[in-house]
Design an enzyme around this catalytic site. Sequence first.
Site, PDB file in Angstrom:
ATOM      1  N   GLU A 148      -2.983  14.717  44.697  1.00  0.00           N
ATOM      2  CA  GLU A 148      -1.630  14.189  44.574  1.00  0.00           C
ATOM      3  C   GLU A 148      -1.678  12.676  44.753  1.00  0.00           C
ATOM      4  O   GLU A 148      -2.049  12.183  45.825  1.00  0.00           O
ATOM      5  CB  GLU A 148      -0.695  14.784  45.631  1.00  0.00           C
ATOM      6  CG  GLU A 148       0.722  14.213  45.546  1.00  0.00           C
ATOM      7  CD  GLU A 148       1.622  14.622  46.701  1.00  0.00           C
ATOM      8  OE1 GLU A 148       2.814  14.840  46.467  1.00  0.00           O
ATOM      9  OE2 GLU A 148       1.110  14.717  47.841  1.00  0.00           O
ATOM     10  N   TRP A 149      -1.310  11.935  43.707  1.00  0.00           N
ATOM     11  CA  TRP A 149      -1.198  10.493  43.886  1.00  0.00           C
ATOM     12  C   TRP A 149       0.198  10.176  44.384  1.00  0.00           C
ATOM     13  O   TRP A 149       1.170  10.348  43.655  1.00  0.00           O
ATOM     14  CB  TRP A 149      -1.479   9.731  42.591  1.00  0.00           C
ATOM     15  CG  TRP A 149      -1.395   8.233  42.819  1.00  0.00           C
ATOM     16  CD1 TRP A 149      -1.695   7.571  43.974  1.00  0.00           C
ATOM     17  CD2 TRP A 149      -0.972   7.241  41.886  1.00  0.00           C
ATOM     18  NE1 TRP A 149      -1.482   6.217  43.822  1.00  0.00           N
ATOM     19  CE2 TRP A 149      -1.043   5.980  42.544  1.00  0.00           C
ATOM     20  CE3 TRP A 149      -0.553   7.294  40.550  1.00  0.00           C
ATOM     21  CZ2 TRP A 149      -0.707   4.787  41.914  1.00  0.00           C
ATOM     22  CZ3 TRP A 149      -0.205   6.097  39.921  1.00  0.00           C
ATOM     23  CH2 TRP A 149      -0.291   4.861  40.598  1.00  0.00           C
ATOM     24  N   GLU A 179      13.682  10.700  51.154  1.00  0.00           N
ATOM     25  CA  GLU A 179      12.997  11.945  51.537  1.00  0.00           C
ATOM     26  C   GLU A 179      11.650  11.674  52.205  1.00  0.00           C
ATOM     27  O   GLU A 179      10.720  12.463  52.098  1.00  0.00           O
ATOM     28  CB  GLU A 179      12.842  12.849  50.319  1.00  0.00           C
ATOM     29  CG  GLU A 179      14.186  13.316  49.769  1.00  0.00           C
ATOM     30  CD  GLU A 179      14.155  14.710  49.165  1.00  0.00           C
ATOM     31  OE1 GLU A 179      13.126  15.407  49.273  1.00  0.00           O
ATOM     32  OE2 GLU A 179      15.180  15.114  48.587  1.00  0.00           O
ATOM     33  N   HIS A 233      12.607  17.582  50.798  1.00  0.00           N
ATOM     34  CA  HIS A 233      11.970  17.308  52.085  1.00  0.00           C
ATOM     35  C   HIS A 233      13.033  16.910  53.094  1.00  0.00           C
ATOM     36  O   HIS A 233      13.786  15.954  52.872  1.00  0.00           O
ATOM     37  CB  HIS A 233      10.943  16.181  51.949  1.00  0.00           C
ATOM     38  CG  HIS A 233       9.843  16.501  50.980  1.00  0.00           C
ATOM     39  ND1 HIS A 233      10.048  16.493  49.619  1.00  0.00           N
ATOM     40  CD2 HIS A 233       8.556  16.862  51.175  1.00  0.00           C
ATOM     41  CE1 HIS A 233       8.917  16.841  49.009  1.00  0.00           C
ATOM     42  NE2 HIS A 233       8.008  17.073  49.931  1.00  0.00           N
ATOM     43  N   LYS A 277       9.286  23.709  45.711  1.00  0.00           N
ATOM     44  CA  LYS A 277       8.687  23.272  46.974  1.00  0.00           C
ATOM     45  C   LYS A 277       9.749  22.808  47.966  1.00  0.00           C
ATOM     46  O   LYS A 277      10.671  22.071  47.607  1.00  0.00           O
ATOM     47  CB  LYS A 277       7.717  22.112  46.719  1.00  0.00           C
ATOM     48  CG  LYS A 277       7.106  21.522  47.995  1.00  0.00           C
ATOM     49  CD  LYS A 277       6.377  20.219  47.700  1.00  0.00           C
ATOM     50  CE  LYS A 277       5.871  19.588  49.001  1.00  0.00           C
ATOM     51  NZ  LYS A 277       5.363  18.215  48.787  1.00  0.00           N
TER      52      LYS A 277
END
Length: 254
Positions: A46-47, A86, A143, A170
Amino acid sequence: MNPVIVKDVKIGEGIPKICVPIVGVTEEEIIQEAEGFAKIPADLAEWRADWYEQAVHVESVKEMLRKLRGALNRVPLLLTFRTAKEGGEKYIEPEEYAAWLKAAVKTGCVDLIDIEMFIGDDYVTGIIETAHQYGVKVIASNHDFHETPKKEELVNRLCRMQELGADICKIAVMPRSAADVLTLLAATEEMYREYADRPIITMSMSGMGVPSRLCGELFGSAVTFGAAKKASAPGQMEAEDLAHILNLLHDSMV
């Protein structure tokens, strides 16, 4: 449950896949981290582009993606710009955020992108449409760094992501007690059993939430995040330790 296949990785099948974030600030740091993936047990990279010093400059990001694609070889690349709202490193307007992601998927260097669900339904569906046109899979995310919502709200958010057309749904939340971790796990199990027709990813953050990062195979979370150098969120374990524990749990369950 239909797994999402990215390169040789089947997300949503078997042991939870390990995603390792790249959180370098400079181009040199980012490429150095990417080249190190040959030595760590990572299924996905994950970048976290919001860490990049040139993150708001689209042309710099596109060039960085081309270099990352070469450095990572066959490791699938998830592109994320986590907004300050987030827990990310930079603020970005919704219009700019949408244009930024659309430009990135058109490079052909990205396998998956992360879209924050609360950026707005119209933006989310527009980005998803563009991503799918270019063969890029989408993770819709949310998030909450302040609390753990009630189980029903967690399930509702995951269902809404699914309705919007994300390939993977997610959610990550902050626990204030052990009971909050149980709430997250109960929501994960209910979503997986009752509603999900595609992979989901859930986690309870901080040290208190670490167990939620380890038991996805039982409760239904398809991906867990582990650190190589620097964690991108509270509670991330070292990728090698994470892989060892996941394999031990898997062997004990079969």
